[in-house]
Design an enzyme around this catalytic site. Structure first.
Site, PDB file in Angstrom:
ATOM      1  N   ASN A 249       0.826  -1.205   0.000  1.00  0.00           N
ATOM      2  CA  ASN A 249       0.000   0.000   0.000  1.00  0.00           C
ATOM      3  C   ASN A 249       0.860   1.256   0.000  1.00  0.00           C
ATOM      4  O   ASN A 249       1.826   1.369   0.753  1.00  0.00           O
ATOM      5  CB  ASN A 249      -0.911   0.003   1.232  1.00  0.00           C
ATOM      6  CG  ASN A 249      -1.772   1.254   1.304  1.00  0.00           C
ATOM      7  OD1 ASN A 249      -1.550   2.121   2.140  1.00  0.00           O
ATOM      8  ND2 ASN A 249      -2.743   1.362   0.427  1.00  0.00           N
TER       9      ASN A 249
ATOM     10  N   SER B  30       0.476   5.387   0.442  1.00  0.00           N
ATOM     11  CA  SER B  30      -0.508   6.322   0.980  1.00  0.00           C
ATOM     12  C   SER B  30       0.179   7.573   1.518  1.00  0.00           C
ATOM     13  O   SER B  30       1.406   7.639   1.624  1.00  0.00           O
ATOM     14  CB  SER B  30      -1.311   5.659   2.109  1.00  0.00           C
ATOM     15  OG  SER B  30      -0.476   5.368   3.218  1.00  0.00           O
TER      16      SER B  30
ATOM     17  N   ARG C 103       0.189  12.445   7.612  1.00  0.00           N
ATOM     18  CA  ARG C 103       1.162  13.395   8.147  1.00  0.00           C
ATOM     19  C   ARG C 103       2.127  12.746   9.141  1.00  0.00           C
ATOM     20  O   ARG C 103       1.834  11.692   9.715  1.00  0.00           O
ATOM     21  CB  ARG C 103       0.425  14.561   8.798  1.00  0.00           C
ATOM     22  CG  ARG C 103      -0.233  14.216  10.126  1.00  0.00           C
ATOM     23  CD  ARG C 103      -1.219  15.286  10.547  1.00  0.00           C
ATOM     24  NE  ARG C 103      -1.604  15.131  11.951  1.00  0.00           N
ATOM     25  CZ  ARG C 103      -2.683  15.671  12.484  1.00  0.00           C
ATOM     26  NH1 ARG C 103      -3.500  16.410  11.736  1.00  0.00           N
ATOM     27  NH2 ARG C 103      -2.970  15.496  13.762  1.00  0.00           N
TER      28      ARG C 103
ATOM     29  N   ASP D 273      -6.120   2.487   5.023  1.00  0.00           N
ATOM     30  CA  ASP D 273      -5.383   1.282   4.659  1.00  0.00           C
ATOM     31  C   ASP D 273      -4.146   1.073   5.517  1.00  0.00           C
ATOM     32  O   ASP D 273      -3.857  -0.044   5.949  1.00  0.00           O
ATOM     33  CB  ASP D 273      -4.987   1.349   3.175  1.00  0.00           C
ATOM     34  CG  ASP D 273      -6.192   1.224   2.250  1.00  0.00           C
ATOM     35  OD1 ASP D 273      -7.267   0.818   2.732  1.00  0.00           O
ATOM     36  OD2 ASP D 273      -6.058   1.539   1.057  1.00  0.00           O
TER      37      ASP D 273
ATOM     38  N   GLU E   4      -1.194   0.113  -5.417  1.00  0.00           N
ATOM     39  CA  GLU E   4      -1.145   1.388  -6.141  1.00  0.00           C
ATOM     40  C   GLU E   4      -0.090   1.381  -7.238  1.00  0.00           C
ATOM     41  O   GLU E   4      -0.262   2.047  -8.267  1.00  0.00           O
ATOM     42  CB  GLU E   4      -0.880   2.530  -5.165  1.00  0.00           C
ATOM     43  CG  GLU E   4      -2.082   2.978  -4.353  1.00  0.00           C
ATOM     44  CD  GLU E   4      -2.379   2.111  -3.156  1.00  0.00           C
ATOM     45  OE1 GLU E   4      -3.354   2.395  -2.444  1.00  0.00           O
ATOM     46  OE2 GLU E   4      -1.634   1.123  -2.923  1.00  0.00           O
TER      47      GLU E   4
ATOM     48  N   GLU F 158      -5.184  21.448   9.717  1.00  0.00           N
ATOM     49  CA  GLU F 158      -5.367  20.373   8.743  1.00  0.00           C
ATOM     50  C   GLU F 158      -6.082  20.861   7.486  1.00  0.00           C
ATOM     51  O   GLU F 158      -6.308  22.052   7.292  1.00  0.00           O
ATOM     52  CB  GLU F 158      -6.145  19.221   9.392  1.00  0.00           C
ATOM     53  CG  GLU F 158      -5.256  18.055   9.814  1.00  0.00           C
ATOM     54  CD  GLU F 158      -4.797  17.213   8.636  1.00  0.00           C
ATOM     55  OE1 GLU F 158      -5.063  17.572   7.466  1.00  0.00           O
ATOM     56  OE2 GLU F 158      -4.156  16.165   8.873  1.00  0.00           O
TER      57      GLU F 158
ATOM     58  N   LYS G  58     -15.751   2.995  -0.231  1.00  0.00           N
ATOM     59  CA  LYS G  58     -14.531   3.402   0.470  1.00  0.00           C
ATOM     60  C   LYS G  58     -14.359   4.919   0.485  1.00  0.00           C
ATOM     61  O   LYS G  58     -14.123   5.500   1.548  1.00  0.00           O
ATOM     62  CB  LYS G  58     -13.316   2.721  -0.148  1.00  0.00           C
ATOM     63  CG  LYS G  58     -12.013   3.035   0.572  1.00  0.00           C
ATOM     64  CD  LYS G  58     -10.849   2.259  -0.009  1.00  0.00           C
ATOM     65  CE  LYS G  58      -9.552   2.579   0.714  1.00  0.00           C
ATOM     66  NZ  LYS G  58      -8.398   1.843   0.147  1.00  0.00           N
TER      67      LYS G  58
END
Length: 510
Positions: free
Chosen positions: A176, A178, A181, A199, A240, A289, A398
């Protein structure tokens, strides 16, 4: 070792090529004046986002060491004030020309969903520019690096805002990529959120159940297509790397880490490698954020990301996202990639949705679904039934976990034009009657009102579908209104004449 960077065909394949093309297209400003990483660097980047200025490359960061770590590129996928290239950095990241429209961007992403994955290929370390320089063990000191403080209320210095985490399941069946932060914790560790529904959180839990720390790598300056796909909520157990290969039309070249068996892109700028602890944690946050808010004073214990080695190429570049008010990379990357997956989910379910977009001003909380009205009429449905079908389809998916608000519009509305969207919502969405609420689906806890708003009466905060359409759009070929605007109130020959003579009237060129 071969010190020469891998030759890239397009900017989507290689971060250095991406930066080079930004400079060639006059969308990059190189800042040679010394800049303080304590707030000044981030403040410049925030102003760039808010004025849609050129991406800033900081060459002279106060405290930068002679080892080559690191230059910083701010706003790598920010917007441009050039109206013809507003989405240029997004488009370039996906292998499109800088003039691509929002619809062309979404279509490009979803065209690749129809292609077979192109698996990554592993190459030898001497072919990998990222292996040019190496640091191990106690030679690593994250506190000595010129890591920026992004906002004055942040709980610490955030090194990881636009790098790509790579982890895999204990059995190796799922790798995975991804983005999440990471804040500097001490000399050799970061701390960052591991959310169970994401994930990386699901894979971390598998390692925790085995009682073993999770092998991990964090890659900065990866192929731009890879960072885009890292922000896409594609189905679990999908690698990915294969999707990125389909997007760029060739395999991503990878090489093994020095201290674990994670494979990383060979042309990454900097790679941290090590483990994510399943037993040790440290305080993380708060941080301003993607929703543009920070709640000072609140830190939470999060797992430690332990750094055992750093590899990097000559004079590396650290890409940086300074989160906050739109539009920054959370919106231009995550928002766009979520929109593409929502479109795919809707079309796979047979819903007549032509286009999906996340208005950047909504901070990834509104998603606008453009309805194909001709196909809609063929369904012989009504506003309540159709809106509920769309809501259940999206919110159960998802990407739907991240999304609280959907707006349905007709295909006279351009979802990428916030003025169109506001006009549709304000004139056609009848309060309560055209609003359909869903309590059975959860929400990402980072949404401010989910954590800090009034508690819901039952289990979850509501999600909502707002239908910004009239009943006549569901049944009539001819609409029951005409648009009072330049595009809607004048025949083509009059519009063409006005455009042709605009400068002669005394106006500036469009």
């Amino acid at each position: 070792m071969n010190p020469n960077p891998v030759k890239a065909v397009s900017a989507s394949e290689d971060f250095r090529q991406f930066v080079k093309e930004l400079e060639e297209e006059n969308d990059l400003i190189i800042i040679t004046k010394e800049v303080d990483p304590h707030l000044e660097l981030a403040a410049i980047t925030r102003k760039v986002y808010e004025t849609e200025e050129k991406a800033p490359m900081f060459q002279n960061i106060k405290g930068r060491k002679d080892t080559g770590l690191f230059r910083i590129l701010g706003a790598p996928v920010g917007l441009s004030r050039d109206v013809n290239r507003r989405f240029g950095r997004i488009a370039k990241s996906l292998g499109l020309p800088s003039t691509a429209t929002g619809e062309e961007i979404i279509n490009r992403i979803n065209e690749c969903k129809m292609k077979s994955p192109v698996s990554a290929i592993e190459v030898l370390p001497d072919q990998a520019p990222v292996k040019q320089y190496k640091l191990f063990g106690d030679d690593i000191d994250l506190n000595a690096l010129p890591v920026p403080l992004h906002h004055d209320a942040d709980g610490g210095k955030y090194l990881q805002t636009f790098g790509m985490h790579i982890v895999k399941t204990p059995d190796g069946r799922w790798v995975n990529w991804s983005i999440t932060r990471g804040m500097v914790h001490d000399r050799r560790s970061l701390t960052g959120p591991i959310i169970p529904n994401q994930d990386i959180g699901a894979i971390w839990q598998m390692w925790k159940e085995k009682g073993q720390d999770m092998p991990w790598a964090l890659c900065f300056g990866v192929p731009p297509a890879a960072i885009m796909v890292s922000g896409m909520p594609i189905p679990k157990w999908t690698d990915e790397a294969g999707f990125v290969g389909a997007l760029i039309g060739k395999p991503v070249e990878v090489v093994k880490c020095e201290t674990n068996d994670i494979c990383i892109p060979i042309n990454a700028e900097i790679v941290f490698e090590g483990v994510v602890s399943v037993t040790e944690s440290g305080p993380e946050g708060p941080m301003a954020e993607y929703h543009g808010m920070v709640f000072p004073g609140e830190a939470k214990d999060q797992p430690l990301f332990k750094v055992n080695a750093i590899t990097y190429r000559h004079d590396p570049i650290l890409p940086l996202c300074v989160a906050g008010r739109a539009a920054e990379e959370n919106h231009t990357v995550w928002g766009v990639m979520q929109a593409a997956e929502v479109l795919n989910v809707c079309q796979a379910a047979g819903l007549p949705i032509k286009m999906v977009w996340c208005p950047f001003e909504s901070h990834c909380l509104w998603f606008v679904l453009q309805v194909d009205r001709q196909k809609l009429r063929a369904l012989n449905t009504k506003i309540p039934d159709f809106s509920k079908a769309v809501g259940h389809t999206v919110f159960a998916s998802k990407p739907g976990w991240y999304i609280p608000k959907l707006l349905l519009t007709g295909d006279d509305i351009d979802p990428t034009d916030i003025r169109d969207v506001i006009w549709a919502e304000s004139t056609r969405c009848q309060p309560l009657t055209n609003e359909f609420f869903f309590e059975e689906y959860g929400n990402i806890p980072l949404i401010p009102y989910v954590r800090y708003g009034l508690e819901p009466e039952h289990t979850n905060h509501f999600k909502v579908v707002r239908c910004c359409m009239f009943p006549c759009e569901f049944v009539d070929e001819e609409m029951c209104w005409k648009e009072g605007s330049f595009r809607g109130s004048y025949p083509a020959d009059v519009r063409d004449k006005v455009i042709r003579n605009w400068k002669a009237y005394g106006f500036d060129d469009e």
